[in-house]
Design a protein around this motif. Structure first.
Motif, PDB file in Angstrom:
ATOM      1  N   CYS A 158       0.214  -5.514   4.087  1.00 38.40           N
ATOM      2  CA  CYS A 158       1.117  -5.628   2.951  1.00 38.40           C
ATOM      3  C   CYS A 158       2.548  -5.831   3.455  1.00 38.40           C
ATOM      4  O   CYS A 158       2.830  -5.724   4.651  1.00 38.40           O
TER       5      CYS A 158
ATOM      6  N   CYS B 196      -3.968  -0.776   5.530  1.00 35.95           N
ATOM      7  CA  CYS B 196      -3.750  -2.138   6.005  1.00 35.95           C
ATOM      8  C   CYS B 196      -4.234  -2.252   7.451  1.00 35.95           C
ATOM      9  O   CYS B 196      -4.384  -1.244   8.140  1.00 35.95           O
TER      10      CYS B 196
ATOM     11  N   CYS C 273       0.856  -1.192   0.000  1.00 36.00           N
ATOM     12  CA  CYS C 273       0.000   0.000   0.000  1.00 36.00           C
ATOM     13  C   CYS C 273       0.891   1.241   0.000  1.00 36.00           C
ATOM     14  O   CYS C 273       2.108   1.156   0.117  1.00 36.00           O
TER      15      CYS C 273
ATOM     16  N   CYS D 254       4.091  -2.612   5.279  1.00 36.40           N
ATOM     17  CA  CYS D 254       3.553  -2.394   6.628  1.00 36.40           C
ATOM     18  C   CYS D 254       4.090  -3.458   7.587  1.00 36.40           C
ATOM     19  O   CYS D 254       4.374  -3.175   8.747  1.00 36.40           O
TER      20      CYS D 254
HETATM   21 ZN   LIG Z   1       0.214  -1.599   3.959  1.00 34.29          ZN
END
Ligand SMILES: [Zn+2]
Length: 325
Positions: free
Chosen positions: A134, A128, A93, A137
């Motif tokens: 992701c 997220c 993201c 993250c």
């Molecule tokens: Zn993320």
């Protein structure tokens, strides 16, 4: 023509999964904990603003950041660069959402812009969660969740040098994607669809006729910047991705600080902006400081097989940073 920035394409879909290994409280089997001692060389002057202004005679100067009493790169700045590079090479993201209505500057006189529904609902702008996250993250941290990567300050070995940076404004929103002018009879607005991707500053933008220069304190070209990255409970494939982000394998330059796409006064054209650094040395150690032999190629190999990898983004990022950036 270069605009002072380039884009790396976003993946259509973010790879969000449960990541049981993204933790600190205990050791995760088959994970690696390692300290990377890194040396970067500044290939262009680097300006990281301290937020303070000073005077040179009666000219205002933007001061540079100091780390442990010497000019250098704060760990937080380096971590930010590594995160954005890691995001670009993985199906991650963007770490933020888009605001729909924006005011902007434009030579057309239009001051409003908006994103289409397709852009606003793009998976890369969906946040997220702890349950589904992701790759970026999971490694760099999600909100208050501690990351498994700690980046220490990078100390330089040279004193600041003053350079003149051309004042340039960051791109207007209508440069971020495909854009049409929409006129509802009352006012004209930019309708922005199909985002061009993640923005990376490089080269230098168009040069205006009336130039405004800003004096900045810089870490001079040729400075060696030494620091460390501490990794905890890292999977081999994450290490491989991180080596791409660090500029190790495949090799590429990093851009850091302010003025990445701003013209530098009295510089050769190919080298006329700020912030390019290149990795010149990497030593692997365990957390007690004992040197380790690690195979960068094996880690990279694991990354290429990972479902988190975004190969198109990786190829673009590496190609953009081969020297003339
Ligand atoms: Zn993320």
């Amino acid at each position: 023509m270069n605009e002072g920035y380039r884009f790396v394409k976003l993946p259509a879909k973010v790879h969000r999964v449960e990541r049981e290994y993204a933790r600190h409280d205990r050791r995760v089997p088959d994970s690696i904990s390692v300290r990377l001692d890194l040396t970067y060389e500044a290939e262009q002057p680097v300006h990281i603003g301290s937020g303070f202004k000073g005077l040179d005679g009666n000219v205002v100067v933007r001061c540079g950041a100091m780390v442990r009493g010497v000019p250098g790169v704060p760990g937080s700045s380096m971590k930010g660069v590594l995160r954005s590079r890691y995001e670009a090479i993985t199906r991650s993201c963007t770490g933020h959402t888009l605001k729909n209505s924006r005011s902007l500057r434009s030579s057309t006189g239009i001051t409003k812009g908006f994103f289409t529904k397709d852009v606003l609902s793009h998976d890369a702008f969906v946040p997220c969660t702890r349950e589904l996250m992701c790759a970026a993250c999971a490694l760099f941290g999600l909100m208050s969740k501690r990351s498994r990567i700690t980046v220490l300050d990078f100390e330089g070995d040279k004193a600041f040098v003053l350079e003149a940076m051309l004042e340039q404004f960051s791109p207007n929103d209508h440069h971020l994607g495909r854009c049409e002018i929409e006129d509802d009879g009352r006012e004209k607005k930019f309708k922005i669809s199909e985002l061009r991707g993640r923005k990376f500053g490089m080269g230098h933008g168009p040069i205006p006729e009336k130039k405004q220069w800003q004096l900045v304190e810089t870490i001079p070209k040729g400075t060696l910047l030494r620091g460390s990255v501490l990794l905890r409970n890292i999977l081999r494939e994450e290490l491989g991705g991180l080596l791409v982000a660090l500029g190790r394998h495949p090799a590429s330059a990093l851009k850091i600080g302010s003025g990445k796409g701003n013209l530098r006064k009295n510089a050769a054209d190919f080298d006329a902006s700020f912030g390019r650094i290149k990795l010149v040395e990497l030593t692997w150690r365990d957390h007690a400081g004992k040197p380790l032999t690690e195979d960068a190629r094996a880690a990279y190999e694991a990354f290429t097989k990972s479902a988190d990898r975004w190969a198109e983004g990786e190829n673009q990022l590496v190609a953009l940073h081969q020297g003339a950036c």
